[in-house]
Design a protein around this motif. Structure first.
Motif, PDB file in Angstrom:
ATOM      1  N   TRP A  58      -8.897   4.876   0.692  1.00  0.00           N
ATOM      2  CA  TRP A  58      -7.872   4.342  -0.203  1.00  0.00           C
ATOM      3  C   TRP A  58      -7.628   5.360  -1.307  1.00  0.00           C
ATOM      4  O   TRP A  58      -8.574   5.847  -1.926  1.00  0.00           O
ATOM      5  N   LEU A  59      -6.367   5.696  -1.553  1.00  0.00           N
ATOM      6  CA  LEU A  59      -6.009   6.645  -2.614  1.00  0.00           C
ATOM      7  C   LEU A  59      -5.048   5.967  -3.574  1.00  0.00           C
ATOM      8  O   LEU A  59      -4.018   5.437  -3.158  1.00  0.00           O
ATOM      9  N   ALA A  60      -5.392   5.997  -4.857  1.00  0.00           N
ATOM     10  CA  ALA A  60      -4.700   5.176  -5.845  1.00  0.00           C
ATOM     11  C   ALA A  60      -3.791   5.969  -6.774  1.00  0.00           C
ATOM     12  O   ALA A  60      -4.259   6.789  -7.567  1.00  0.00           O
ATOM     13  N   SER A  66       1.158   2.232  -6.800  1.00  0.00           N
ATOM     14  CA  SER A  66       0.977   2.320  -5.356  1.00  0.00           C
ATOM     15  C   SER A  66      -0.458   2.706  -5.006  1.00  0.00           C
ATOM     16  O   SER A  66      -1.084   3.511  -5.705  1.00  0.00           O
ATOM     17  N   ILE A  67      -0.958   2.121  -3.937  1.00  0.00           N
ATOM     18  CA  ILE A  67      -2.258   2.492  -3.383  1.00  0.00           C
ATOM     19  C   ILE A  67      -2.066   2.699  -1.891  1.00  0.00           C
ATOM     20  O   ILE A  67      -1.493   1.852  -1.205  1.00  0.00           O
ATOM     21  N   TYR A  68      -2.529   3.836  -1.395  1.00  0.00           N
ATOM     22  CA  TYR A  68      -2.330   4.204   0.008  1.00  0.00           C
ATOM     23  C   TYR A  68      -3.605   3.963   0.810  1.00  0.00           C
ATOM     24  O   TYR A  68      -4.713   4.308   0.367  1.00  0.00           O
ATOM     25  N   LYS A  69      -3.432   3.410   1.998  1.00  0.00           N
ATOM     26  CA  LYS A  69      -4.535   3.181   2.920  1.00  0.00           C
ATOM     27  C   LYS A  69      -4.359   4.101   4.129  1.00  0.00           C
ATOM     28  O   LYS A  69      -3.302   4.137   4.739  1.00  0.00           O
ATOM     29  N   VAL A  70      -5.423   4.848   4.447  1.00  0.00           N
ATOM     30  CA  VAL A  70      -5.336   5.797   5.549  1.00  0.00           C
ATOM     31  C   VAL A  70      -6.640   5.774   6.344  1.00  0.00           C
ATOM     32  O   VAL A  70      -7.728   5.635   5.766  1.00  0.00           O
ATOM     33  N   ALA A  71      -6.531   5.864   7.651  1.00  0.00           N
ATOM     34  CA  ALA A  71      -7.724   5.944   8.488  1.00  0.00           C
ATOM     35  C   ALA A  71      -8.412   7.269   8.246  1.00  0.00           C
ATOM     36  O   ALA A  71      -7.764   8.310   8.122  1.00  0.00           O
ATOM     37  N   TYR A  97       0.923   0.402  -0.232  1.00  0.00           N
ATOM     38  CA  TYR A  97       0.962  -0.949  -0.792  1.00  0.00           C
ATOM     39  C   TYR A  97       1.372  -0.838  -2.256  1.00  0.00           C
ATOM     40  O   TYR A  97       0.780  -0.078  -3.023  1.00  0.00           O
ATOM     41  N   ARG A  98       2.406  -1.580  -2.623  1.00  0.00           N
ATOM     42  CA  ARG A  98       2.859  -1.602  -4.017  1.00  0.00           C
ATOM     43  C   ARG A  98       2.209  -2.792  -4.732  1.00  0.00           C
ATOM     44  O   ARG A  98       2.005  -3.847  -4.145  1.00  0.00           O
ATOM     45  N   PHE A  99       1.934  -2.595  -6.034  1.00  0.00           N
ATOM     46  CA  PHE A  99       1.279  -3.641  -6.821  1.00  0.00           C
ATOM     47  C   PHE A  99       1.939  -3.786  -8.187  1.00  0.00           C
ATOM     48  O   PHE A  99       2.434  -2.801  -8.761  1.00  0.00           O
ATOM     49  N   THR A 100       1.928  -4.989  -8.707  1.00  0.00           N
ATOM     50  CA  THR A 100       2.300  -5.261 -10.097  1.00  0.00           C
ATOM     51  C   THR A 100       1.223  -6.165 -10.689  1.00  0.00           C
ATOM     52  O   THR A 100       0.616  -6.971  -9.978  1.00  0.00           O
ATOM     53  N   ARG A 105       0.491  -7.053   1.582  1.00  0.00           N
ATOM     54  CA  ARG A 105       1.816  -6.945   2.213  1.00  0.00           C
ATOM     55  C   ARG A 105       2.389  -5.571   1.937  1.00  0.00           C
ATOM     56  O   ARG A 105       2.404  -5.110   0.794  1.00  0.00           O
ATOM     57  N   ALA A 106       2.875  -4.909   2.972  1.00  0.00           N
ATOM     58  CA  ALA A 106       3.466  -3.585   2.811  1.00  0.00           C
ATOM     59  C   ALA A 106       4.958  -3.652   2.526  1.00  0.00           C
ATOM     60  O   ALA A 106       5.569  -2.648   2.134  1.00  0.00           O
ATOM     61  N   ASN A 107       5.557  -4.825   2.702  1.00  0.00           N
ATOM     62  CA  ASN A 107       7.007  -4.950   2.546  1.00  0.00           C
ATOM     63  C   ASN A 107       7.425  -5.532   1.202  1.00  0.00           C
ATOM     64  O   ASN A 107       8.601  -5.781   0.966  1.00  0.00           O
ATOM     65  N   ARG A 108       6.463  -5.774   0.325  1.00  0.00           N
ATOM     66  CA  ARG A 108       6.803  -6.283  -1.005  1.00  0.00           C
ATOM     67  C   ARG A 108       5.643  -6.011  -1.954  1.00  0.00           C
ATOM     68  O   ARG A 108       4.539  -5.654  -1.526  1.00  0.00           O
ATOM     69  N   ALA A 109       5.888  -6.186  -3.255  1.00  0.00           N
ATOM     70  CA  ALA A 109       4.842  -5.925  -4.246  1.00  0.00           C
ATOM     71  C   ALA A 109       3.767  -7.006  -4.190  1.00  0.00           C
ATOM     72  O   ALA A 109       4.063  -8.200  -4.072  1.00  0.00           O
ATOM     73  N   ASN A 110       2.519  -6.576  -4.260  1.00  0.00           N
ATOM     74  CA  ASN A 110       1.378  -7.483  -4.293  1.00  0.00           C
ATOM     75  C   ASN A 110       0.962  -7.712  -5.744  1.00  0.00           C
ATOM     76  O   ASN A 110       0.967  -6.771  -6.548  1.00  0.00           O
ATOM     77  N   ILE A 111       0.598  -8.937  -6.078  1.00  0.00           N
ATOM     78  CA  ILE A 111       0.252  -9.268  -7.461  1.00  0.00           C
ATOM     79  C   ILE A 111      -1.239  -9.054  -7.712  1.00  0.00           C
ATOM     80  O   ILE A 111      -2.086  -9.547  -6.970  1.00  0.00           O
TER      81      ILE A 111
END
Length: 421
Positions: free
Chosen positions: A171-173, A187-192, A207-210, A249-255
């Motif tokens: 995970w890269l933040a 944004s936080i990125y998830k990668v294998a 993944y977007r976050f607010t 969710r990758a298609n909307r902001a996560n709280i």
């Protein structure tokens, strides 16, 4: 015009001086003498330290380090808390020095959950969506670029093993926000984890976050190795821990919802390999928690130019911590007995806490380690800087340091005002 100039310069002084002040506070009077922290001295020290290699055995998230030559450093007791004295003869030491000239702002640190002797790191802002795989000698083994990603202000990373597949997950933040709300989301990125250590461009999920309560500056993330749940730790005077949804969710902001308090000006965080505890790093020290707002021990850290990263060793008995800067050293800092996952005293304390919490539902929920949170419980834990738990790691010395910096800033502002007359 003169008044406007004074106010503008004063604002700049406060904005610039206060955030970096902790970097000058790491050599506090009550902090023991340590191994050299400058790049050149660190390299010399590391070169004369035998046994500085990575241990074998892939268990959980992290890499164990071994070495026989201690430095003169140590840990100080937690204020009003448990003793943080390490095992006798076990002291902090330089594990390796990052030698890649491209890595000048190492801001995150994560140990490979599947490979022995591999540590991942990345630069801060303006360096592109790139991270590096380092060996136990500090040399770069491979460079990876995230396809389609941005690097607005990368500040942290984490690594765990997927229990279902056994593969590593990184995970890269991109969570830095020096203006506490300048960005509409983070944004936080998830990668294998890469299958081979060769330079490559990798696909990643963004993944977007607010935050539920408005924007915050943050420099720490941690992922529970048992549940895979993500947490963000803010870097503020009244810092906090924010919990991400169990299903992202990758298609909307996560709280992100506030679930606990964090020490003042936190720069990184990490979970223990067994998930039984977590650590939060600040410019001054590191605080180990057994659960939300449940402090176990406070551990002093090496004197670094700009302390930015922290991670557990594979066996959970020590911490690795690094700094920004060219040729920056990465230290191994042993944990005090009280903070070890297998500590008998720790187990007795946990059992007592569970028995005490059995009579009260609210006490039981607080004593658990990052369990599910109901809507009513979230309301109870609403942000309240005035009631921030003292167990977050703020002590008298920390407060005095910040007051001293404030006095210096005021003096500079006064000087500017007189010059502007």
């Amino acid at each position: 015009m003169g008044d406007l100039l004074v106010r503008t310069l004063a604002g700049l002084v406060v904005a610039i001086v206060l955030p970096v002040a902790p970097a000058f506070a790491v050599s506090a009077p009550d902090t023991p003498m340590r191994a050299p922290a400058s790049p050149g001295a660190a390299s010399t020290y590391a070169a004369s330290t035998p046994g500085a290699s990575l241990s074998a055995g892939a268990v959980g998230a992290g890499v164990g380090f071994v070495g026989s030559v201690p430095s003169a450093g140590g840990v100080r007791p937690a204020t009003g808390g448990p003793s943080s004295t390490p095992a006798e003869g076990d002291r902090e030491k330089v594990e390796f020095t990052i030698s890649d000239p491209r890595i000048t702002e190492s801001s995150g640190l994560a140990l490979s959950p599947t490979r022995d002797g591999v540590v991942y790191t990345h630069n801060d802002s303006d360096a592109g969506p790139i991270f590096y795989a380092l060996g136990d000698d500090g040399k770069t083994k491979a460079t990876f670029t995230l396809r389609g990603a941005q690097a607005r202000d990368w500040e942290a990373m984490a690594a765990v093993k997927d229990p279902a597949t056994g593969r590593g997950v990184l995970w890269l933040a991109d969570i830095g926000d020096n203006f506490d709300g300048a960005w509409p989301d983070i944004s936080i990125y998830k990668v294998a984890e890469p299958a081979t250590l060769r330079d490559a461009t990798l696909p990643a999920v963004r993944y977007r976050f607010t935050y539920e309560d408005g924007g915050h500056n943050a420099e720490g993330i941690m992922v529970n190795p048992k549940t895979g749940q993500l947490f963000v730790v803010t870097k503020q005077f009244a810092g906090a821990i924010y919990e991400a949804p169990e299903r992202l969710r990758a298609n909307r902001a996560n709280i992100l919802r506030r679930v606990g308090s964090a020490p003042i000006m936190a720069t990184d965080a990490a979970y223990a390999p067994d998930g039984s505890s977590f650590v939060i790093r600040t410019y001054f020290s590191a605080t180990v928690f057994s659960a939300l707002d449940e402090q176990v021990a406070k551990v002093s850290m090496p004197a670094l130019d700009q302390a930015e990263s922290i991670a557990y060793t594979r066996d959970g008995k020590a911490l690795l911590t690094g700094s920004e800067g060219a040729n920056s050293p990465v230290y191994r800092v042993p944990l005090p007995a009280k903070a070890l996952p297998t500590s008998p005293a720790r187990q007795e304390e946990t059992s007592a806490s569970e028995e005490k919490g059995a009579s009260s539902e609210s006490s039981e929920e607080k004593g658990s380690s990052f369990g599910k949170t109901s809507a009513d419980d979230e309301a109870t834990r609403a942000p309240d800087a005035a009631n921030a738990d003292a167990s977050g790691g703020i002590d008298t010395w920390d407060i005095l340091l910040w007051l001293a910096v404030a006095v210096v800033a005021i003096g500079v502002i006064t000087l500017i005002a007189r010059k502007a007359r």
